[in-house]
Design a protein around this motif. Structure first.
Motif, PDB file in Angstrom:
ATOM      1  N   ASN A 123      37.645  43.160  44.567  1.00 14.40           N
ATOM      2  CA  ASN A 123      38.913  43.074  45.300  1.00 14.40           C
ATOM      3  C   ASN A 123      39.911  42.137  44.635  1.00 14.40           C
ATOM      4  O   ASN A 123      41.106  42.422  44.555  1.00 14.40           O
ATOM      5  N   ASP A 124      39.369  40.983  44.173  1.00 13.17           N
ATOM      6  CA  ASP A 124      40.231  39.980  43.524  1.00 13.17           C
ATOM      7  C   ASP A 124      40.905  40.558  42.276  1.00 13.17           C
ATOM      8  O   ASP A 124      41.921  40.028  41.826  1.00 13.17           O
ATOM      9  N   CYS A 125      40.286  41.579  41.681  1.00  7.85           N
ATOM     10  CA  CYS A 125      40.748  42.038  40.357  1.00  7.85           C
ATOM     11  C   CYS A 125      41.406  43.413  40.356  1.00  7.85           C
ATOM     12  O   CYS A 125      41.933  43.827  39.321  1.00  7.85           O
ATOM     13  N   VAL A 126      41.375  44.140  41.487  1.00  7.07           N
ATOM     14  CA  VAL A 126      41.863  45.532  41.436  1.00  7.07           C
ATOM     15  C   VAL A 126      43.344  45.614  41.084  1.00  7.07           C
ATOM     16  O   VAL A 126      43.764  46.528  40.369  1.00  7.07           O
ATOM     17  N   LEU A 127      44.112  44.648  41.580  1.00 10.29           N
ATOM     18  CA  LEU A 127      45.552  44.710  41.316  1.00 10.29           C
ATOM     19  C   LEU A 127      45.808  44.593  39.806  1.00 10.29           C
ATOM     20  O   LEU A 127      46.509  45.419  39.211  1.00 10.29           O
ATOM     21  N   GLN A 128      45.181  43.563  39.224  1.00 12.53           N
ATOM     22  CA  GLN A 128      45.314  43.332  37.772  1.00 12.53           C
ATOM     23  C   GLN A 128      44.838  44.579  36.999  1.00 12.53           C
ATOM     24  O   GLN A 128      45.479  45.002  36.031  1.00 12.53           O
ATOM     25  N   ALA A 129      43.721  45.187  37.451  1.00 13.83           N
ATOM     26  CA  ALA A 129      43.195  46.368  36.772  1.00 13.83           C
ATOM     27  C   ALA A 129      44.173  47.536  36.887  1.00 13.83           C
ATOM     28  O   ALA A 129      44.447  48.228  35.898  1.00 13.83           O
ATOM     29  N   SER A 130      44.722  47.722  38.090  1.00 11.60           N
ATOM     30  CA  SER A 130      45.600  48.883  38.290  1.00 11.60           C
ATOM     31  C   SER A 130      46.885  48.750  37.471  1.00 11.60           C
ATOM     32  O   SER A 130      47.458  49.746  37.047  1.00 11.60           O
ATOM     33  N   GLN A 131      47.292  47.494  37.225  1.00  9.96           N
ATOM     34  CA  GLN A 131      48.482  47.312  36.389  1.00  9.96           C
ATOM     35  C   GLN A 131      48.255  47.838  34.966  1.00  9.96           C
ATOM     36  O   GLN A 131      49.197  48.139  34.254  1.00  9.96           O
ATOM     37  N   HIS A 132      46.990  47.885  34.551  1.00  8.92           N
ATOM     38  CA  HIS A 132      46.669  48.422  33.216  1.00  8.92           C
ATOM     39  C   HIS A 132      46.042  49.804  33.320  1.00  8.92           C
ATOM     40  O   HIS A 132      45.416  50.277  32.363  1.00  8.92           O
ATOM     41  N   ASP A 133      46.165  50.408  34.518  1.00  9.22           N
ATOM     42  CA  ASP A 133      45.622  51.748  34.736  1.00  9.22           C
ATOM     43  C   ASP A 133      44.117  51.782  34.462  1.00  9.22           C
ATOM     44  O   ASP A 133      43.606  52.743  33.882  1.00  9.22           O
ATOM     45  N   ILE A 134      43.429  50.712  34.857  1.00 12.72           N
ATOM     46  CA  ILE A 134      41.985  50.624  34.643  1.00 12.72           C
ATOM     47  C   ILE A 134      41.281  50.779  35.990  1.00 12.72           C
ATOM     48  O   ILE A 134      41.706  50.202  36.990  1.00 12.72           O
ATOM     49  N   ARG A 135      40.214  51.581  36.005  1.00 19.83           N
ATOM     50  CA  ARG A 135      39.482  51.823  37.244  1.00 19.83           C
ATOM     51  C   ARG A 135      38.231  50.944  37.281  1.00 19.83           C
ATOM     52  O   ARG A 135      37.581  50.719  36.255  1.00 19.83           O
ATOM     53  N   ILE A 136      37.894  50.410  38.471  1.00 19.91           N
ATOM     54  CA  ILE A 136      36.646  49.649  38.581  1.00 19.91           C
ATOM     55  C   ILE A 136      35.695  50.403  39.511  1.00 19.91           C
ATOM     56  O   ILE A 136      36.000  50.620  40.675  1.00 19.91           O
ATOM     57  N   TYR A 167      40.070  42.830  27.790  1.00 17.52           N
ATOM     58  CA  TYR A 167      39.655  43.360  26.496  1.00 17.52           C
ATOM     59  C   TYR A 167      39.411  44.871  26.534  1.00 17.52           C
ATOM     60  O   TYR A 167      38.706  45.417  25.695  1.00 17.52           O
ATOM     61  N   SER A 168      39.986  45.557  27.563  1.00 16.27           N
ATOM     62  CA  SER A 168      39.910  47.024  27.631  1.00 16.27           C
ATOM     63  C   SER A 168      41.268  47.604  27.268  1.00 16.27           C
ATOM     64  O   SER A 168      42.289  46.922  27.369  1.00 16.27           O
ATOM     65  N   SER A 169      41.265  48.896  26.920  1.00 18.59           N
ATOM     66  CA  SER A 169      42.555  49.551  26.682  1.00 18.59           C
ATOM     67  C   SER A 169      43.015  50.169  27.991  1.00 18.59           C
ATOM     68  O   SER A 169      42.206  50.417  28.894  1.00 18.59           O
ATOM     69  N   THR A 170      44.302  50.441  28.033  1.00 20.36           N
ATOM     70  CA  THR A 170      44.877  51.110  29.203  1.00 20.36           C
ATOM     71  C   THR A 170      44.108  52.391  29.494  1.00 20.36           C
ATOM     72  O   THR A 170      43.737  53.120  28.572  1.00 20.36           O
ATOM     73  N   PRO A 246      31.009  46.988  18.786  1.00 20.24           N
ATOM     74  CA  PRO A 246      32.428  46.964  18.459  1.00 20.24           C
ATOM     75  C   PRO A 246      33.047  48.350  18.606  1.00 20.24           C
ATOM     76  O   PRO A 246      32.467  49.331  18.152  1.00 20.24           O
ATOM     77  N   GLY A 247      34.170  48.415  19.264  1.00 19.12           N
ATOM     78  CA  GLY A 247      34.875  49.675  19.437  1.00 19.12           C
ATOM     79  C   GLY A 247      34.367  50.502  20.610  1.00 19.12           C
ATOM     80  O   GLY A 247      34.996  51.482  20.998  1.00 19.12           O
ATOM     81  N   GLN A 248      33.232  50.118  21.175  1.00 19.31           N
ATOM     82  CA  GLN A 248      32.681  50.935  22.267  1.00 19.31           C
ATOM     83  C   GLN A 248      32.594  50.226  23.610  1.00 19.31           C
ATOM     84  O   GLN A 248      32.561  50.872  24.646  1.00 19.31           O
ATOM     85  N   GLY A 249      32.514  48.918  23.584  1.00 19.60           N
ATOM     86  CA  GLY A 249      32.501  48.192  24.845  1.00 19.60           C
ATOM     87  C   GLY A 249      31.406  47.150  24.936  1.00 19.60           C
ATOM     88  O   GLY A 249      30.595  47.011  24.007  1.00 19.60           O
ATOM     89  N   SER A 250      31.418  46.422  26.038  1.00 22.00           N
ATOM     90  CA  SER A 250      30.476  45.318  26.232  1.00 22.00           C
ATOM     91  C   SER A 250      29.873  45.378  27.623  1.00 22.00           C
ATOM     92  O   SER A 250      30.501  45.878  28.556  1.00 22.00           O
ATOM     93  N   THR A 251      28.664  44.846  27.750  1.00 24.69           N
ATOM     94  CA  THR A 251      28.034  44.699  29.062  1.00 24.69           C
ATOM     95  C   THR A 251      27.563  43.265  29.213  1.00 24.69           C
ATOM     96  O   THR A 251      26.791  42.767  28.391  1.00 24.69           O
ATOM     97  N   PHE A 252      28.063  42.595  30.240  1.00 23.63           N
ATOM     98  CA  PHE A 252      27.611  41.245  30.566  1.00 23.63           C
ATOM     99  C   PHE A 252      26.713  41.366  31.798  1.00 23.63           C
ATOM    100  O   PHE A 252      27.124  41.942  32.811  1.00 23.63           O
ATOM    101  N   SER A 253      25.477  40.847  31.693  1.00 23.32           N
ATOM    102  CA  SER A 253      24.529  40.963  32.811  1.00 23.32           C
ATOM    103  C   SER A 253      24.120  39.590  33.314  1.00 23.32           C
ATOM    104  O   SER A 253      23.685  38.739  32.536  1.00 23.32           O
ATOM    105  N   ILE A 254      24.263  39.409  34.629  1.00 23.71           N
ATOM    106  CA  ILE A 254      23.777  38.185  35.274  1.00 23.71           C
ATOM    107  C   ILE A 254      22.425  38.522  35.888  1.00 23.71           C
ATOM    108  O   ILE A 254      22.313  39.479  36.657  1.00 23.71           O
ATOM    109  N   ARG A 255      21.399  37.776  35.521  1.00 26.58           N
ATOM    110  CA  ARG A 255      20.057  38.016  36.067  1.00 26.58           C
ATOM    111  C   ARG A 255      19.702  36.890  37.010  1.00 26.58           C
ATOM    112  O   ARG A 255      19.688  35.719  36.610  1.00 26.58           O
TER     113      ARG A 255
END
Ligand code: ADP
Length: 259
Positions: A123-136, A167-170, A246-255
């Motif tokens: 919720n905290d991030c959807v606005l910022q994401a939508s400004q870059h046309d990014i879906r969560i 660090y994502s593209s639109t 590189p060029g494909q993306g990243s995954t950060f995992s909290i265990r």
């Protein structure tokens, strides 16, 4: 090593032995070096925007103030640099509060459901994401219960999401998922962004470490986001992992250890 030596004497004065004290200074020296590097880094990070602000104020005073378009452009730059300073200071204060709390064990962990915390962070991030046309996308439906400090965990997830967006593209997509693996709950934030070369991965969680300084600054980063995440995860007795191509993306995992 620090060496102290003293003779041990009996009451009558004759030498009956010697006391040698060896102090291992390695840890202290290392801490001192870390502290010095940190102060140097902070000074440098603060100095860059301050120098820019000073320069543009002087240019305005020297006459640019009378040329309206130029003046407006310079004022916008000054505003962005002030914004940058305030983000760095806010993150520094946040990091210091979390580190102090970690040392004094003052953060309380309570067994609670994780899904609402994940939802809140998104919720905290959807606005910022939508400004870059990014879906969560969220895939965190199970009734996972773990020992957490909800505001801290939310901050860690918000920092990871903020990076995933920066660090994502639109038009990209970010996936947040929860799954159990052995005795751990894994919360993963996966993006399709620029990715990170393997050589950088071991240093990502250091304060002010950035792969691409210019890109990070342009995106509004303080360079402290992942250092904050690391400490929050430590407070939860968990682990943070990253995998990236590189060029494909990243995954950060909290265990986190499952309750
Ligand atoms: P910053 O404020 O610079 O983003 P962070 O501590 O959050 O600082 O991240 C450190 C560095 O790790 C970033 O500068 C960036 O180079 C890299 N990074 C972090 N998250 C991602 C991501 N999702 N995709 C690509 N690079 C990332």
């Amino acid at each position: 090593l620090q060496l102290h030596g003293t003779q041990l004497r009996a009451q009558e004065g004759q030498v009956i032995g010697a006391l040698l004290v060896l102090n291992d200074m390695t840890r202290l020296r290392r801490l001192e070096t870390l502290r010095r590097d940190f102060v140097a880094n902070v000074s440098h990070e603060l100095k860059t925007p301050i120098t820019a602000i000073k320069g543009f104020v002087e240019t305005l005073q020297d006459g640019a103030l009378d040329r309206r378009e130029e003046a407006e452009r310079f004022l916008q730059i000054i505003e962005r640099q002030v914004e940058r300073l305030s983000i760095i200071i806010e993150d520094l204060m946040s990091l210091s509060r979390i580190e102090q709390g970690e040392e004094r064990h003052s953060f309380v962990l309570e067994v609670a459901p994780v899904a609402p915390v994940v939802a809140e962070a998104i919720n905290d991030c959807v606005l910022q994401a939508s400004q870059h046309d990014i879906r969560i996308d969220r895939q965190c439906d199970g009734d996972w219960r773990v020992a957490i400090n909800a505001p801290l965990l939310e901050q860690a997830l918000t920092n990871l999401l903020d990076n995933a967006i920066k660090y994502s593209s639109t038009g990209g997509c970010i996936r947040v998922s929860c799954r159990a693996e052995q005795n751990e709950l894994v919360i993963a934030v996966q993006d399709e962004g620029c990715g990170i070369e393997a050589e950088h991965l071991p240093r990502l969680f250091e304060r002010f470490y950035r792969v691409d300084k210019a890109r990070s600054r342009k995106a509004g980063g303080s360079g402290l986001g992942l250092a904050i995440v690391k400490h929050i995860v430590q407070i939860h007795r968990g682990q943070i992992q990253v995998s990236s191509l590189p060029g494909q993306g990243s995954t950060f995992s909290i265990r986190l250890p499952l309750a």
